[in-house]
Design an enzyme around this catalytic site. Structure first.
Site, PDB file in Angstrom:
ATOM      1  N   HIS A  51      55.275 -24.239 -10.981  1.00  0.00           N
ATOM      2  CA  HIS A  51      55.340 -23.244  -9.894  1.00  0.00           C
ATOM      3  C   HIS A  51      55.900 -23.939  -8.658  1.00  0.00           C
ATOM      4  CE1 HIS A  51      53.049 -20.135 -12.055  1.00  0.00           C
ATOM      5  NE2 HIS A  51      52.440 -21.174 -12.614  1.00  0.00           N
ATOM      6  N   HIS A  59      48.551 -25.006  -4.244  1.00  0.00           N
ATOM      7  CA  HIS A  59      47.922 -24.061  -3.313  1.00  0.00           C
ATOM      8  C   HIS A  59      47.576 -24.774  -2.021  1.00  0.00           C
ATOM      9  CE1 HIS A  59      47.669 -20.567  -5.856  1.00  0.00           C
ATOM     10  NE2 HIS A  59      47.269 -21.335  -6.864  1.00  0.00           N
ATOM     11  N   HIS A  74      50.172 -22.145 -21.677  1.00  0.00           N
ATOM     12  CA  HIS A  74      48.844 -22.757 -21.470  1.00  0.00           C
ATOM     13  C   HIS A  74      47.720 -22.236 -22.391  1.00  0.00           C
ATOM     14  CE1 HIS A  74      48.763 -19.170 -19.047  1.00  0.00           C
ATOM     15  NE2 HIS A  74      49.274 -19.721 -17.973  1.00  0.00           N
ATOM     16  N   PHE A 110      43.435 -19.541  -8.192  1.00  0.00           N
ATOM     17  CA  PHE A 110      43.495 -20.323  -9.436  1.00  0.00           C
ATOM     18  C   PHE A 110      44.665 -21.304  -9.364  1.00  0.00           C
ATOM     19  CE2 PHE A 110      41.678 -16.223 -10.889  1.00  0.00           C
ATOM     20  CZ  PHE A 110      40.609 -16.650 -11.674  1.00  0.00           C
ATOM     21  N   GLY A 111      44.483 -22.524  -9.820  1.00  0.00           N
ATOM     22  CA  GLY A 111      45.635 -23.422  -9.937  1.00  0.00           C
ATOM     23  C   GLY A 111      45.306 -24.884  -9.738  1.00  0.00           C
ATOM     24  N   ASP A 138      54.321 -14.858 -15.754  1.00  0.00           N
ATOM     25  CA  ASP A 138      53.222 -15.824 -15.652  1.00  0.00           C
ATOM     26  C   ASP A 138      52.352 -15.626 -14.416  1.00  0.00           C
ATOM     27  OD1 ASP A 138      51.699 -18.152 -16.425  1.00  0.00           O
ATOM     28  OD2 ASP A 138      52.592 -19.086 -14.685  1.00  0.00           O
ATOM     29  N   ASP A 147      51.775 -26.584 -15.933  1.00  0.00           N
ATOM     30  CA  ASP A 147      51.337 -25.431 -15.126  1.00  0.00           C
ATOM     31  C   ASP A 147      50.990 -25.907 -13.706  1.00  0.00           C
ATOM     32  OD1 ASP A 147      50.656 -22.935 -14.240  1.00  0.00           O
ATOM     33  OD2 ASP A 147      48.792 -22.779 -15.382  1.00  0.00           O
ATOM     34  N   ASN A 174      56.723 -16.352 -10.284  1.00  0.00           N
ATOM     35  CA  ASN A 174      55.742 -15.616  -9.458  1.00  0.00           C
ATOM     36  C   ASN A 174      55.825 -16.061  -7.995  1.00  0.00           C
ATOM     37  OD1 ASN A 174      54.570 -18.115 -10.039  1.00  0.00           O
ATOM     38  ND2 ASN A 174      52.481 -17.324 -10.104  1.00  0.00           N
ATOM     39  N   ASN A 224      43.583 -20.776 -14.203  1.00  0.00           N
ATOM     40  CA  ASN A 224      43.718 -19.597 -15.051  1.00  0.00           C
ATOM     41  C   ASN A 224      44.806 -19.848 -16.097  1.00  0.00           C
ATOM     42  OD1 ASN A 224      43.761 -17.010 -16.035  1.00  0.00           O
ATOM     43  ND2 ASN A 224      44.761 -16.107 -14.252  1.00  0.00           N
TER      44      ASN A 224
HETATM   45  O1  DOR Z   1      45.900 -21.219 -12.464  1.00  0.00           O
HETATM   46  C1  DOR Z   1      46.963 -20.639 -12.424  1.00  0.00           C
HETATM   47  N1  DOR Z   1      47.724 -20.640 -11.305  1.00  0.00           N
HETATM   48  N2  DOR Z   1      47.396 -19.961 -13.499  1.00  0.00           N
HETATM   49  C2  DOR Z   1      48.482 -19.176 -13.455  1.00  0.00           C
HETATM   50  O2  DOR Z   1      48.831 -18.627 -14.468  1.00  0.00           O
HETATM   51  C3  DOR Z   1      49.220 -18.984 -12.200  1.00  0.00           C
HETATM   52  C4  DOR Z   1      49.051 -20.150 -11.333  1.00  0.00           C
HETATM   53  C5  DOR Z   1      49.545 -19.922  -9.931  1.00  0.00           C
HETATM   54  O3  DOR Z   1      50.654 -19.413  -9.766  1.00  0.00           O
HETATM   55  O4  DOR Z   1      48.848 -20.291  -8.975  1.00  0.00           O
END
Ligand code: DOR
Length: 423
Positions: free
Chosen positions: A62, A308, A231, A322-323, A152, A304, A94, A277
């Site tokens: 990402h 953040h 994932h 999530f991330g 995703d 993945d 995304n 996630n």
């Molecule tokens: O934990 C996650 N973060 N899972 C995802 O599928 C998206 C990702 C995000 O873009 O932050």
């Protein structure tokens, strides 16, 4: 004269079944020779004791640009990538706005060219706005340079939309990548189970992943599209993918470092850096995932990497996004999960980070071919080092592996014949 000469390394190229001590010469951006090379080069790298392999590829990153440049940009993601030994990354769509049209794809490619670090390949959205309702302009995005499609962050909930997407993807010859999660079963913030009950947090059951995967496998049987499971997090999914492969379906899958090394027990301190996630699952799931990677059910490894902002990850567990990020320590993490445990050897691990992900996205990368692109990673397989998030090139810090001791590290990354990273 050669531009770069890498001498005396253990050259591992799983695509060509090569594993030998050799030199690698690079000239004009291409691999010029592999073997015993005499003569001089503009730059010589002594790789004695090192592994020299095709540039590593991460098909799940990402980059956050456009829209959340405070968390990551294409340039900072590409910089983090090369520091992690990755010469190619697949940028997830995304973003804000989502990458669902050819202009957005061209924008990512332009920013990647300006950064001039790792190769950044765009994955377009399956549906407009990632809303799951109407197909995005897949054909035009492929023409612009998209190499895969995914929504995703969310799975495509509608079977009708997914079926149509698979039909288009088959015609376009690109893979569809699915974040398997039934939205109606996605209400929680961590794995459902005893830990979630004790913490008073809502759970996300493995069933939500498996139900969407099962539906998609039924659809894949009725189309000829290539389908990739992102994932994978639970034992049931591994079993379903294994069965689908043995039935001959064109299915591939990836596993992430955190799902191979952590369980839901890690959430016990309510630290949002462990919120991801799909969520961290049970020890049995970790074991099944490792077995799946070892026997080839899970084709490749993908981080993945999901940056953040600090202030968002400092919210309480239930409210934080999530991330997890791991581009800069992924190789050492994979080695810990798969090599230190005796489940894979170096050629096996490198295959799952080079030729296998390249074949998922159908790119002629991930191999060392004379005359082919000089994307090369040099690894010190014995370097003991400690992960320090403060030193990351990524703009974000949400990495639960801070402080971990690892025992393998990339020391150089060469992209198209230029050294983009050197430790
Ligand atoms: O934990 C996650 N973060 N899972 C995802 O599928 C998206 C990702 C995000 O873009 O932050």
């Amino acid at each position: 004269m050669n531009d770069i000469l890498i001498t005396n390394g253990r050259v591992i190229d799983p695509a060509n079944r090569r594993d030998e001590i050799a030199d690698v010469a690079i000239a004009k951006g291409k691999i010029a020779r592999i073997g015993k090379v005499s003569g001089k080069a503009r730059e010589t790298i002594d790789a004695k004791g090192m592994i020299v392999c095709p540039g590593l590829i991460d098909i799940h990153v990402h980059c956050r640009e456009p829209g959340h440049e405070e968390e990551e940009t294409i340039a900072t993601a590409a910089s983090a990538a090369v520091a992690g030994g990755f010469t190619t990354i697949l940028a997830m769509p995304n973003t804000h706005p989502p990458m669902d049209n050819e202009t957005a794809v061209l924008y990512v490619l332009q920013r990647a060219a300006e950064a001039n670090l790792a190769r950044v390949l765009p994955a377009g959205c399956i549906t407009k706005g990632r809303e799951g309702k109407e197909l995005a302009e897949m054909g035009m995005m492929v023409e612009a340079g998209a190499v895969a499609f995914t929504d995703d962050g969310d799975g495509v909930a509608s079977a009708t939309v997914m079926q149509r997407a698979l039909q288009y993807a088959a015609r376009l010859g690109v893979p569809l990548m699915q974040h398997c999660q039934d939205p109606e079963l996605a209400g929680g913030v961590m794995n459902s189970g005893a830990v979630a009950v004790r913490l008073g947090l809502g759970g996300i059951a493995p069933a939500g992943e498996q139900i969407m995967l099962q539906r998609d496998l039924e659809l894949v049987k009725r189309t000829v599209a290539r389908y990739h499971v992102q994932h994978v997090s639970c034992a049931g999914s591994v079993e379903m993918i294994r069965a689908a492969k043995s039935a001959g379906l064109p299915v591939t899958a990836e596993a992430s470092p955190h799902h191979l090394l952590l369980t839901d027990a890690a959430c016990a301190e309510y630290d949002p850096n462990f919120k991801v996630n799909p969520p961290l699952r049970s020890a049995g799931d970790v074991e099944a995932l490792r077995a799946g990677v070892a026997d080839g059910t899970i084709d490749c490894l993908a981080t993945d990497h999901a940056p953040h902002a600090k202030e968002e990850k400092e919210l309480e567990f239930g409210l934080a996004p999530f991330g997890i990020i791991s581009l800069e320590c992924a190789l050492g993490l994979y080695a810990k999960a798969m090599i230190d445990t005796g489940l894979l050897d170096w050629p096996g691990l490198i295959a799952r980070m080079t030729v296998n992900p390249a074949s998922v996205i159908n790119r002629p990368l991930g191999r060392l071919v004379v005359g082919g692109p000089a994307d090369v990673t040099i690894i010190n397989p014995k370097m003991r080092w400690t992960v320090r998030v403060d030193t990351f090139r990524s703009r974000s810090r949400n990495c639960p592996f801070d402080g971990w001791e690892l025992s393998a590290r990339p020391v150089a990354a060469i992209v198209g014949g230029s050294i983009k990273f050197r430790l």
